[in-house]
Design an enzyme around this catalytic site. Structure first.
Site: not given
Ligand code: DGP
Length: 113
Positions: A101, A30-31, A93, A99, A86
């Protein structure tokens, strides 16, 4: 369904720190981690959210949990991790490609926030 940022990661148009990949699933960091280990487990199939999954996705959804367990074992964090999904904007979300986590190596409390 329009392509999300996760579709671009699947298509390798956008870089990500990929931990695991097979024909059905991708796991990457996760970023914006909320724990020392924070991974995202996603299906390669475009499904917006859990509540959009159908009977035909049964094996795929099961596969994602098996991948979670395998990755956790491989990383040596299988004694304590949390999986979070989520579903919908009201549940925080933000990326509308299903996805899971996987969060580990931090203290957990219950109930979650
Ligand atoms: P949610 O809130 O459950 O939809 O989580 C989405 C997650 O995705 C959030 O924790 C940050 C992650 N995320 C968003 N954009 C990117 C990206 O470009 N790269 C990566 N590795 N993660 C991302």
């Amino acid at each position: 369904m329009t392509d999300t940022i996760f579709q671009k990661i699947i298509d390798k148009e956008l870089p990500a720190d990929i931990i695991y990949e097979d024909e059905l699933a991708l796991v990457f960091k996760d970023i914006n981690p909320v724990a020392p280990t924070h991974l995202l487990i996603i299906p390669k199939k475009q499904i917006e959210k859990v509540s959009d999954a159908e009977n035909q996705d049964k094996e795929l959804l099961g596969h994602l949990l098996l991948v979670a367990g395998k990755v956790a074992r491989d990383l040596g964090i299988d004694e304590a991790f949390r999986l979070v999904v989520n579903n919908g904007a009201g549940a925080q979300q933000t990326v509308f490609h299903l996805h899971i986590h996987l969060i580990a190596e931090r203290e957990f409390t219950w109930p979650p926030g």
